[in-house]
Design a protein around this motif. Structure first.
Motif, PDB file in Angstrom:
ATOM      1  N   UNK A 211      -6.093   3.954  -1.073  1.00  0.00           N
ATOM      2  CA  UNK A 211      -6.372   2.987  -2.149  1.00  0.00           C
ATOM      3  C   UNK A 211      -6.391   1.566  -1.596  1.00  0.00           C
ATOM      4  N   UNK A 212      -5.425   1.255  -0.758  1.00  0.00           N
ATOM      5  CA  UNK A 212      -5.375  -0.090  -0.163  1.00  0.00           C
ATOM      6  C   UNK A 212      -6.616  -0.328   0.702  1.00  0.00           C
ATOM      7  N   UNK A 213      -6.988   0.676   1.486  1.00  0.00           N
ATOM      8  CA  UNK A 213      -8.153   0.526   2.377  1.00  0.00           C
ATOM      9  C   UNK A 213      -9.408   0.239   1.546  1.00  0.00           C
ATOM     10  N   UNK A 214      -9.577   0.985   0.455  1.00  0.00           N
ATOM     11  CA  UNK A 214     -10.775   0.816  -0.383  1.00  0.00           C
ATOM     12  C   UNK A 214     -10.747  -0.509  -1.138  1.00  0.00           C
ATOM     13  N   UNK A 215      -9.575  -0.889  -1.630  1.00  0.00           N
ATOM     14  CA  UNK A 215      -9.477  -2.169  -2.347  1.00  0.00           C
ATOM     15  C   UNK A 215      -9.745  -3.325  -1.385  1.00  0.00           C
ATOM     16  N   UNK A 216      -9.196  -3.229  -0.178  1.00  0.00           N
ATOM     17  CA  UNK A 216      -9.387  -4.321   0.790  1.00  0.00           C
ATOM     18  C   UNK A 216     -10.861  -4.510   1.120  1.00  0.00           C
ATOM     19  N   UNK A 217     -11.626  -3.407   1.065  1.00  0.00           N
ATOM     20  CA  UNK A 217     -13.064  -3.494   1.337  1.00  0.00           C
ATOM     21  C   UNK A 217     -13.807  -4.366   0.320  1.00  0.00           C
ATOM     22  N   UNK A 218     -13.363  -4.330  -0.949  1.00  0.00           N
ATOM     23  CA  UNK A 218     -14.078  -5.105  -1.982  1.00  0.00           C
ATOM     24  C   UNK A 218     -13.375  -6.424  -2.318  1.00  0.00           C
TER      25      UNK A 218
END
Ligand code: FMN
Length: 362
Positions: A211-218
């Motif tokens: 979740x953190x990885x995906x949120x950091x992407x956007x």
């Protein structure tokens, strides 16, 4: 010291006093309103450097109560944008805590009379999802999340982060504490899954890390990302402080800037958990995560005194001090503490206050 500015990525907090996220249970279908504008706006006007809005659900079934705030639709973001504008105008940085309550969702507001426990559909409640099908205490048993549910919720955090940006927030905090969904995956007290999301430490961390990885992407590279952890379950068989140090190191590598160090909540208070409840009881958690994982931390919990708050910063235990209940007692807490520390001259308030009670007067 407490009133030195703090720069994180491109954002500068005017001081290190922050409003800890506090559910107001006053939203309608997830939409915030005049109450939230007044509540958060007042604390920004009172001098806080950072204002973290309450646990805000990334999907409707992720609300703790029917009165909890949400950001699962663009209309929610529009409602929030009024609040972020006010916080920003008052000189504070607006942050939002993105959350999913998991098996602790669908409960009455704390002050509601009437039925306790999980609300049924005819009482305005909904069916809950959880790390397993085990209930939290006397609440209704949730449906165990499938792999598809996990992916959907990660996607909901990502969509909510994008809407948070559109709404004018400058910091996102991911809520992975207090026994809510992400924490319930971390803690071996609740996570007894046997798939890739349970068992080993790596597996229990997988949902949060994805979740953190995906949120950091956007979430824009120039804006800070925080994670709130229950840094310990206060239980020898549970999530430990050293687990938090290890996880925090990985979170730092994924682009998390601050670990907000709370504790507890994995199991009902009547369980085996022994929480020490003296002033500043969670400060040692923030201190250990900060030194152990080389990451900035926020300290929170029974911090009520100006000298106590200042020492947390000057002694290097944390980078930010968050207050919750003391900021309900005194919305101008940052100003009060600045005066008590003889630093009112350094705290710039909005002119409508500054002229009368600002630098010269302090
Ligand atoms: C009314 C109220 C609502 C809260 N809501 C949240 C929340 O939305 N998210 C969260 O992580 N913690 C929540 N908390 C916990 C606070 O953020 C804080 O960690 C805790 O109250 C300890 O700080 P304090 O001693 O300064 O009150 C809430 C606390 C209070 C009193």
């Amino acid at each position: 010291m407490l009133f030195s500015p703090l720069k994180i990525r491109s954002i500068t907090l005017r001081n290190r006093v922050g409003v800890s996220p506090m559910c107001q249970y006053s939203a309608v279908d997830g939409a915030v309103n005049d109450w939230h504008l007044m509540h958060l706006g007042a604390r920004a006007a009172g001098g806080a450097g950072l204002v973290i809005a309450e646990a805000t659900a990334v999907e409707p079934i992720g609300r703790i109560t029917p009165g909890c705030a949400g950001i699962w639709s663009d209309e929610h973001a529009v409602a929030w944008s009024r609040v972020t504008r006010m916080i920003t105008e008052m000189g504070a940085v607006p942050a939002i805590q993105l959350a999913h309550a998991g098996r602790k969702a669908s409960t009455p507001r704390p002050w509601d009379s009437g039925p306790r426990g999980t609300l049924r559909a005819d009482q305005g409640g909904w069916s809950t999802i959880g790390v397993t099908d085990q209930a939290f205490g006397t609440l209704a048993a949730p449906r165990a999340m499938t792999g598809a549910d996990i992916e959907r919720v990660t996607g909901a955090f990502v969509g909510s982060a994008k809407r948070a940006m559109a709404a004018g927030f400058q910091v996102v905090e991911i809520h992975a504490a207090h026994g809510y969904l992400l924490h319930s995956f971390l803690s071996p007290l609740s996570n007894t899954r046997t798939d890739a999301f349970g068992g080993s430490f790596e597996n229990r961390c997988r949902f949060l890390l994805n979740t953190v990885r995906e949120v950091r992407r956007v979430w824009p590279a120039e804006l800070p990302l925080f994670v709130r952890l229950s840094a310990t379950d206060w239980d020898d068989n549970g999530w430990t402080l050293e687990d938090s140090v290890t996880l925090a190191g990985t979170l730092r590598e994924l682009g998390v800037d601050v670990i907000d160090c709370s504790s507890g909540g994995a199991t009902p208070a009547s369980g085996t958990v022994k929480t020490p409840r003296e002033p500043g009881f969670q400060v040692p958690l923030a201190s250990r995560v900060r030194s152990g994982a080389k990451i900035a931390t926020a300290a929170v919990g029974l911090i009520t005194d100006a000298h106590q708050a200042n020492a947390i910063i000057t002694e290097g235990h944390a980078d930010i001090v968050l207050a919750a209940r003391q900021l309900l007692r005194d919305p101008n807490l940052a100003y009060t503490w600045a005066r008590q520390l003889g630093r009112a001259g350094e705290l710039k308030l909005t002119p409508a206050y500054e002229y009368w009670i600002g630098a010269g007067e302090g």
